[in-house]
Enzyme design. Structure first.
Site, PDB file in Angstrom:
ATOM      1  N   PRO A 157     -32.957 -18.680  37.451  1.00 54.41           N
ATOM      2  CA  PRO A 157     -34.237 -18.946  38.119  1.00 54.41           C
ATOM      3  C   PRO A 157     -35.308 -19.505  37.187  1.00 54.41           C
ATOM      4  O   PRO A 157     -36.131 -20.321  37.619  1.00 54.41           O
ATOM      5  CB  PRO A 157     -34.646 -17.572  38.672  1.00 54.41           C
ATOM      6  CG  PRO A 157     -33.854 -16.575  37.885  1.00 54.41           C
ATOM      7  CD  PRO A 157     -32.578 -17.256  37.538  1.00 54.41           C
ATOM      8  N   TYR A 158     -35.302 -19.113  35.935  1.00 61.01           N
ATOM      9  CA  TYR A 158     -36.322 -19.627  35.009  1.00 61.01           C
ATOM     10  C   TYR A 158     -36.142 -21.135  34.810  1.00 61.01           C
ATOM     11  O   TYR A 158     -37.096 -21.913  34.927  1.00 61.01           O
ATOM     12  CB  TYR A 158     -36.240 -18.906  33.668  1.00 61.01           C
ATOM     13  CG  TYR A 158     -37.302 -19.352  32.686  1.00 61.01           C
ATOM     14  CD1 TYR A 158     -38.624 -18.975  32.858  1.00 61.01           C
ATOM     15  CD2 TYR A 158     -36.980 -20.152  31.594  1.00 61.01           C
ATOM     16  CE1 TYR A 158     -39.611 -19.387  31.971  1.00 61.01           C
ATOM     17  CE2 TYR A 158     -37.949 -20.567  30.701  1.00 61.01           C
ATOM     18  CZ  TYR A 158     -39.261 -20.177  30.894  1.00 61.01           C
ATOM     19  OH  TYR A 158     -40.230 -20.594  30.011  1.00 61.01           O
TER      20      TYR A 158
END
Length: 232
Positions: A157-158
């Site tokens: 997700p980052y």
């Protein structure tokens, strides 16, 4: 500082309670800007405020979780009422999330990271754009990361949120190209911070980000090795 580079300017810095955000806020204050410090942690905001005052500056503290999106609109209204414009926006707030295979990430965790790292920045653009346009030379700076270049398994997700942020900022830059507003993406490189520590154990990483933000705002070319600044 009455005659500093940013004298008389109003600057909003998100993620301002620690790390890059706090360092940038302090530097902006030294250059004469009034800084609006936005972060979730009240104690951290108070510490950042102490540093700003020690630098001879002034600050407005805004305890806020940017994932509560309506609060961003309310903040824009407060800035409009007080200054009638916003000279500088620094979109710095972010979370790392988890280091994990994509199929193992909890949906709630994915949503939390996307909401803060990507959607909150879109909401900031949406709310602050009229205020930036009202300034003589509005500037927006969004913090990205080297993970957007190349393929990095398990950064999930980052990495996705930062890649999305870069495209978001590029689109915004194209839309404001005929205005006085300018927007930058800035990768500060390796900086000793809580977010970085979530992914790596760092023995030593020099933090020189605050001066880079001043240079980026002033329109000075940045050339510091791993650090990159992209202007649109």
């Amino acid at each position: 500082m009455a005659n500093g580079l940013l004298a008389g300017r109003a600057a909003l810095v998100t993620g301002a309670s620690r790390g890059i955000g706090a360092a940038v806020a302090e530097r902006f204050a030294r250059e004469g800007a009034h800084v609006v410090l936005a972060a979730r942690t009240v104690g951290g905001l108070e510490e950042a405020d102490d540093a700003v005052r020690a630098a001879g500056g002034s600050a407005t503290l805004v305890p806020v979780d940017l994932r509560d999106f309506i609060k961003i609109d309310e903040l824009a209204a407060r800035i409009l009422d007080r200054w009638g414009r916003l000279d500088i926006l620094v979109g710095n707030a972010a979370e790392f999330g988890v280091f994990s295979p994509l199929g193992h990430i909890d949906p709630a965790t994915w949503s939390e990271i996307m909401d803060l790292n990507l959607t909150a920045n879109w909401r900031l653009i949406r709310a602050m754009d009229p205020l930036l346009r009202a300034a003589p030379a509005g500037r927006a700076i969004f913090v990205t990361a080297g993970v957007t270049r190349g393929v990095h398994p398990y950064w999930g997700p980052y990495a996705v949120s930062k890649a999305g942020l870069e495209m978001l900022v590029k689109i915004y830059a194209g839309e404001i190209s005929k205005t006085r507003v300018r927007v930058n993406l800035l990768d500060p490189g390796i900086v000793r911070s809580k977010l970085r520590a979530a992914a790596f154990a760092i023995a030593h990483a020099p933090s020189n980000a605050s001066w880079l933000y001043i240079e980026g705002f002033a329109g000075i070319d940045v050339d510091t090795g791993a650090t990159s600044s992209t202007r649109y």
